[in-house]
Design an enzyme around this catalytic site. Sequence first.
Site, PDB file in Angstrom:
ATOM      1  N   GLY B  48       0.791  -1.222   0.000  1.00  0.00           N
ATOM      2  CA  GLY B  48       0.000   0.000   0.000  1.00  0.00           C
ATOM      3  C   GLY B  48       0.820   1.267   0.000  1.00  0.00           C
ATOM      4  O   GLY B  48       0.262   2.354   0.077  1.00  0.00           O
ATOM      5  N   SER B  49       2.142   1.168  -0.116  1.00  0.00           N
ATOM      6  CA  SER B  49       2.956   2.384  -0.089  1.00  0.00           C
ATOM      7  C   SER B  49       2.899   3.100  -1.430  1.00  0.00           C
ATOM      8  O   SER B  49       2.933   2.495  -2.483  1.00  0.00           O
ATOM      9  CB  SER B  49       4.411   2.035   0.236  1.00  0.00           C
ATOM     10  OG  SER B  49       4.922   1.119  -0.711  1.00  0.00           O
ATOM     11  N   ASP B  50       2.775   4.417  -1.381  1.00  0.00           N
ATOM     12  CA  ASP B  50       2.822   5.206  -2.597  1.00  0.00           C
ATOM     13  C   ASP B  50       3.505   6.527  -2.303  1.00  0.00           C
ATOM     14  O   ASP B  50       3.997   6.748  -1.194  1.00  0.00           O
ATOM     15  CB  ASP B  50       1.418   5.375  -3.194  1.00  0.00           C
ATOM     16  CG  ASP B  50       0.474   6.142  -2.271  1.00  0.00           C
ATOM     17  OD1 ASP B  50       0.869   7.213  -1.789  1.00  0.00           O
ATOM     18  OD2 ASP B  50      -0.645   5.664  -2.046  1.00  0.00           O
ATOM     19  N   TYR B  58      -3.587   0.158   7.179  1.00  0.00           N
ATOM     20  CA  TYR B  58      -4.957   0.122   6.656  1.00  0.00           C
ATOM     21  C   TYR B  58      -5.945  -0.149   7.794  1.00  0.00           C
ATOM     22  O   TYR B  58      -5.777  -1.087   8.563  1.00  0.00           O
ATOM     23  CB  TYR B  58      -5.069  -0.957   5.583  1.00  0.00           C
ATOM     24  CG  TYR B  58      -4.564  -0.529   4.226  1.00  0.00           C
ATOM     25  CD1 TYR B  58      -3.843   0.660   4.055  1.00  0.00           C
ATOM     26  CD2 TYR B  58      -4.819  -1.308   3.101  1.00  0.00           C
ATOM     27  CE1 TYR B  58      -3.409   1.041   2.791  1.00  0.00           C
ATOM     28  CE2 TYR B  58      -4.372  -0.931   1.842  1.00  0.00           C
ATOM     29  CZ  TYR B  58      -3.664   0.244   1.694  1.00  0.00           C
ATOM     30  OH  TYR B  58      -3.225   0.621   0.445  1.00  0.00           O
ATOM     31  N   LYS B 244      -1.310  -1.627 -12.588  1.00  0.00           N
ATOM     32  CA  LYS B 244      -1.065  -0.220 -12.250  1.00  0.00           C
ATOM     33  C   LYS B 244       0.163  -0.088 -11.381  1.00  0.00           C
ATOM     34  O   LYS B 244       0.392  -0.906 -10.489  1.00  0.00           O
ATOM     35  CB  LYS B 244      -2.285   0.370 -11.533  1.00  0.00           C
ATOM     36  CG  LYS B 244      -2.230   1.883 -11.395  1.00  0.00           C
ATOM     37  CD  LYS B 244      -3.567   2.451 -10.947  1.00  0.00           C
ATOM     38  CE  LYS B 244      -3.774   2.237  -9.462  1.00  0.00           C
ATOM     39  NZ  LYS B 244      -5.109   2.698  -9.025  1.00  0.00           N
ATOM     40  N   LYS B 246       2.481   2.651  -8.950  1.00  0.00           N
ATOM     41  CA  LYS B 246       2.574   3.917  -8.233  1.00  0.00           C
ATOM     42  C   LYS B 246       3.782   4.688  -8.741  1.00  0.00           C
ATOM     43  O   LYS B 246       4.857   4.103  -8.955  1.00  0.00           O
ATOM     44  CB  LYS B 246       2.715   3.664  -6.738  1.00  0.00           C
ATOM     45  CG  LYS B 246       1.542   2.910  -6.138  1.00  0.00           C
ATOM     46  CD  LYS B 246       0.276   3.737  -6.158  1.00  0.00           C
ATOM     47  CE  LYS B 246      -0.868   3.013  -5.461  1.00  0.00           C
ATOM     48  NZ  LYS B 246      -2.079   3.856  -5.383  1.00  0.00           N
ATOM     49  N   ASP B 274      -0.123   5.924 -11.234  1.00  0.00           N
ATOM     50  CA  ASP B 274      -0.910   6.591 -10.184  1.00  0.00           C
ATOM     51  C   ASP B 274       0.021   7.436  -9.331  1.00  0.00           C
ATOM     52  O   ASP B 274       0.904   6.916  -8.666  1.00  0.00           O
ATOM     53  CB  ASP B 274      -1.585   5.501  -9.329  1.00  0.00           C
ATOM     54  CG  ASP B 274      -2.465   6.061  -8.233  1.00  0.00           C
ATOM     55  OD1 ASP B 274      -2.512   7.296  -8.057  1.00  0.00           O
ATOM     56  OD2 ASP B 274      -3.114   5.252  -7.541  1.00  0.00           O
ATOM     57  N   ASN B 276      -1.037   9.599  -6.903  1.00  0.00           N
ATOM     58  CA  ASN B 276      -1.579   9.883  -5.574  1.00  0.00           C
ATOM     59  C   ASN B 276      -1.450  11.342  -5.155  1.00  0.00           C
ATOM     60  O   ASN B 276      -1.062  11.648  -4.037  1.00  0.00           O
ATOM     61  CB  ASN B 276      -0.930   8.963  -4.525  1.00  0.00           C
ATOM     62  CG  ASN B 276      -1.388   7.525  -4.677  1.00  0.00           C
ATOM     63  OD1 ASN B 276      -0.800   6.772  -5.465  1.00  0.00           O
ATOM     64  ND2 ASN B 276      -2.432   7.137  -3.991  1.00  0.00           N
ATOM     65  N   GLU B 300      -3.319   8.599 -12.955  1.00  0.00           N
ATOM     66  CA  GLU B 300      -4.340   8.691 -11.904  1.00  0.00           C
ATOM     67  C   GLU B 300      -3.912   9.676 -10.836  1.00  0.00           C
ATOM     68  O   GLU B 300      -2.745   9.713 -10.444  1.00  0.00           O
ATOM     69  CB  GLU B 300      -4.518   7.291 -11.309  1.00  0.00           C
ATOM     70  CG  GLU B 300      -5.491   7.219 -10.157  1.00  0.00           C
ATOM     71  CD  GLU B 300      -5.792   5.764  -9.770  1.00  0.00           C
ATOM     72  OE1 GLU B 300      -5.703   4.878 -10.639  1.00  0.00           O
ATOM     73  OE2 GLU B 300      -6.107   5.533  -8.591  1.00  0.00           O
ATOM     74  N   GLU B 327     -10.982   8.829  -6.246  1.00  0.00           N
ATOM     75  CA  GLU B 327     -11.029   8.164  -4.946  1.00  0.00           C
ATOM     76  C   GLU B 327     -11.050   9.154  -3.792  1.00  0.00           C
ATOM     77  O   GLU B 327     -11.530   8.836  -2.710  1.00  0.00           O
ATOM     78  CB  GLU B 327      -9.848   7.200  -4.779  1.00  0.00           C
ATOM     79  CG  GLU B 327      -8.494   7.873  -4.682  1.00  0.00           C
ATOM     80  CD  GLU B 327      -7.362   6.869  -4.465  1.00  0.00           C
ATOM     81  OE1 GLU B 327      -6.842   6.386  -5.481  1.00  0.00           O
ATOM     82  OE2 GLU B 327      -7.013   6.588  -3.323  1.00  0.00           O
ATOM     83  N   ASP B 350     -15.446   5.780  -5.351  1.00  0.00           N
ATOM     84  CA  ASP B 350     -15.005   5.055  -4.160  1.00  0.00           C
ATOM     85  C   ASP B 350     -16.265   4.798  -3.341  1.00  0.00           C
ATOM     86  O   ASP B 350     -17.129   5.672  -3.239  1.00  0.00           O
ATOM     87  CB  ASP B 350     -14.001   5.904  -3.382  1.00  0.00           C
ATOM     88  CG  ASP B 350     -13.484   5.199  -2.144  1.00  0.00           C
ATOM     89  OD1 ASP B 350     -12.347   4.702  -2.174  1.00  0.00           O
ATOM     90  OD2 ASP B 350     -14.210   5.147  -1.133  1.00  0.00           O
ATOM     91  N   HIS B 377     -12.242   2.830  -7.748  1.00  0.00           N
ATOM     92  CA  HIS B 377     -11.115   2.678  -6.839  1.00  0.00           C
ATOM     93  C   HIS B 377     -11.430   1.564  -5.855  1.00  0.00           C
ATOM     94  O   HIS B 377     -12.543   1.459  -5.354  1.00  0.00           O
ATOM     95  CB  HIS B 377     -10.898   3.986  -6.069  1.00  0.00           C
ATOM     96  CG  HIS B 377      -9.907   3.854  -4.943  1.00  0.00           C
ATOM     97  ND1 HIS B 377     -10.262   3.980  -3.604  1.00  0.00           N
ATOM     98  CD2 HIS B 377      -8.575   3.612  -4.952  1.00  0.00           C
ATOM     99  CE1 HIS B 377      -9.183   3.830  -2.852  1.00  0.00           C
ATOM    100  NE2 HIS B 377      -8.154   3.601  -3.626  1.00  0.00           N
ATOM    101  N   GLU B 423     -10.603  -1.884  -9.860  1.00  0.00           N
ATOM    102  CA  GLU B 423      -9.296  -2.101  -9.239  1.00  0.00           C
ATOM    103  C   GLU B 423      -9.345  -3.331  -8.328  1.00  0.00           C
ATOM    104  O   GLU B 423     -10.357  -3.609  -7.687  1.00  0.00           O
ATOM    105  CB  GLU B 423      -8.896  -0.871  -8.410  1.00  0.00           C
ATOM    106  CG  GLU B 423      -7.492  -0.974  -7.835  1.00  0.00           C
ATOM    107  CD  GLU B 423      -6.964   0.343  -7.272  1.00  0.00           C
ATOM    108  OE1 GLU B 423      -7.780   1.255  -7.005  1.00  0.00           O
ATOM    109  OE2 GLU B 423      -5.730   0.456  -7.111  1.00  0.00           O
TER     110      GLU B 423
END
Lengths: 489, 489
Positions: B48-50, B58, B244, B246, B274, B276, B300, B327, B350, B377, B423
Amino acid sequence: MSTASSPASEPTPPSGATSPYASPSAAALISAVDTYDIRFPTSRQLDGSDAMNPDPDYSAAYVVLRTDAPDGLEGHGFTFTIGRGNGVQVAAIEALRPYLLGRPLDALCADPGTLSRELVGDSQLRWLGPEKGVMHMAIGAVVNAVWDLTAKRAGKPLWKVLADAEPEWIVSQIDFRYIADVLSPEEALRMLRAGRRGASGREAALLERGYPGYTTSPGWLGYSDEKLARRAKEAVAEGFTHIKLKVGADVADDIRRCRVAREAVGPDIRISVDANQRWNVDEAIEWTRALADFDPYWIEEPTSPDDILGHATIRRAVGPVKVATGEHVHNRIVFKQLLQADALDILQIDAVRVGGVNENLAILLLAAKFGVPVCPHAGGVGLCELVQHLAMYDYVSLSGSTDSGSTDSASTESASLGARVIEYVDHLHEHFLDPVSVRDGRYDAPRSPGFSATMRAESLAEYRYPEGTFWAAELAAPTLAAPTGEAVA
Amino acid sequence: MSTASSPASEPTPPSGATSPYASPSAAALISAVDTYDIRFPTSRQLDGSDAMNPDPDYSAAYVVLRTDAPDGLEGHGFTFTIGRGNGVQVAAIEALRPYLLGRPLDALCADPGTLSRELVGDSQLRWLGPEKGVMHMAIGAVVNAVWDLTAKRAGKPLWKVLADAEPEWIVSQIDFRYIADVLSPEEALRMLRAGRRGASGREAALLERGYPGYTTSPGWLGYSDEKLARRAKEAVAEGFTHIKLKVGADVADDIRRCRVAREAVGPDIRISVDANQRWNVDEAIEWTRALADFDPYWIEEPTSPDDILGHATIRRAVGPVKVATGEHVHNRIVFKQLLQADALDILQIDAVRVGGVNENLAILLLAAKFGVPVCPHAGGVGLCELVQHLAMYDYVSLSGSTDSGSTDSASTESASLGARVIEYVDHLHEHFLDPVSVRDGRYDAPRSPGFSATMRAESLAEYRYPEGTFWAAELAAPTLAAPTGEAVA
């Protein structure tokens, strides 16, 4: 998350000499972050009633930054809410405590911008916005409390701290992310340097004559026609040349109320109207045109504060009536677009809706760049107290230089203030240690050090919810009448 | 505030026949509103890192609406967050409890729209947004939990409840305030009627072949090049035709990572990127152009989700790369303008950012009106589980009819799905009672009654913060390693 990290850089602090707060220990730290859920039972009298908000209980999610400095220095800040949800806002402020506890006071006061950027940039908290709503307003409360510390430490009212600060330092306080396509740091610096031309003349004029206000006190939607007419005349007798009426619940009522107000004050007093977001775009256009006979100066919040393109459409359709908004605009990015889209004639900053003084500096610069006058939103709890500082800074050292090089105070003011005016509502000021002073329809410039944010200890003790003396008694055995008058909308 | 008022009108409920939940007592009420602060320690692995979110944990601010119905019916909902602030989000959900406790279940299930309008319209809570941030997401969690009740009571998965509902009833569920200038109830009704043409064929195709997904699992920013290449190849082997990555922390790294990914999957697999929200407008344009050699399908979140005009500028500059966002778009009003401004090629709803199913119905209709495909999303905690229902409804009964009248399932799909894709991220599904099923790169249509929102009781007990068994042990004696890998950004 680091709770006590040093700022990456420490810009030159604003100078201060003779403050009662100016004897810090270099080692002083933030020692406590105390929060208060403060609620005033304003719904009883329908003060503050409008088409969207029929029964507000004006409230503050209030925060005190305590320090271990020898002089007992404290920074005060708050978010204004209208009742339910104030506890959620308090919880959001408390979520920021780890960023503050143990933080060195000197670095905080010298550079509130580093804290501001850390809070706005916390990736986990950011998810809850980003830069909007409860979490962003919590950041604003804390950042404003730090500016209260900064100004007290400098021994000056906040407007004067800002007016005296070096342009380079002001630029260092601003987050240009997401606005750099319209305003670069370099351009901001040029504007700030130019803005200081003639500042001493404007400061003298401000200190001598104050800053013009307008009053919303006559025009709450819950008032009878008689009360509206009486209070409108009283406002003019008190020296106001600009009043505002709430509209938007019923068009026939609004036409009648505008007629009552116009007949009460005559043709030379400005009357603005405020719909508090009540309308869709098409309705806003039709309704504003229906009131045009009474020469409204501006239509405020005609629709959702998020509807940039909608405001632009409305503005194109309702001229010469001006379009005003901003009290619910949640950040600099939306203000940027309202200006880009030519959607506004009047930009209404709010001291506690955005991320605090730092973000409002960005917004003032954006408004100045587009030549749109800033007429702050106030009223509520303590909003007049806070926002006067930002408006006065804007006049003295930023946008006031645009039109005048004169040093004669009266002519300087008339030439450079233009349409600028601060909203004034005459309630709840008695709860503040340094309340606004409004005479002859004008705000006196605050003289005391700080951001005028400090509430009286007695008020905190009485109106803290639910344990304060007022609420404990009220919740045990309700004694107050239900809201008076007819419910609106 | 009325805590148990009857809805002003009660539209015809969606029909349901064979549900295990379909034996209600007419007198059943909401008997409890239980909340849970659920956090998973995902920052340990940098899943989940971006570029904007280097170390997310999370989390879910989770709510259960309990009833006194004889069958023990419960409605589940949540807001997804990434760690700090999850408790603030829980507090916001709790502030809505008075609206729910004691409320008649039948009326709620028959018409979630009345509750939705009451919550969004509460003038005091509205001040905390309006319609954005923590309070709006809390409303979304509660409204979604009511839709879970509605679908369970109907004995159908939510997508099927919506697909079968009368167009008039769908219209009654939508708040047209602030979007009526672009979409009227009458036009929505016409669109919904037209959208049902061929629905049975699309439903059969959906049940047979599922709905295409794309996967973000290969491309987290914290992964090494080797892990990126390996997981990209694995994704293709699993049947995905769209992945996808990041991007946004370092342009040289991004060029290298895009090359690694493109070489791993070959020219025929779609690769989207993406950022972010990492960039300003000018940066977004330059950076996207720098990646153009690797044929990205969409860029994105190139900048702030609030910057409607900025997205429009970026889109004009980066074609043929498509622009996608949504999102973090906080309500229908901003989506309306993104569409009005031609700022989007792909609209990413979302399930939990806006005010729940009701507001997402408005957003799906807006997208359909402008002919912009919706690619939801997902990921996070339970976002795949929820949003698949909305995408499948959109396909079967709203936008899927645009391009095809065929009843052959494969050709129907290829003709009418177009670019639409949901997604997919392959973590945390094990905590849900009715997890998504993704095979050959496609989502199976959910068959169980409800909104797929229910987490396992064991997961709630283990990851409730701070008292759950995992956190109690962790906080007493930390045993997990600090986040692995190089910090990003």
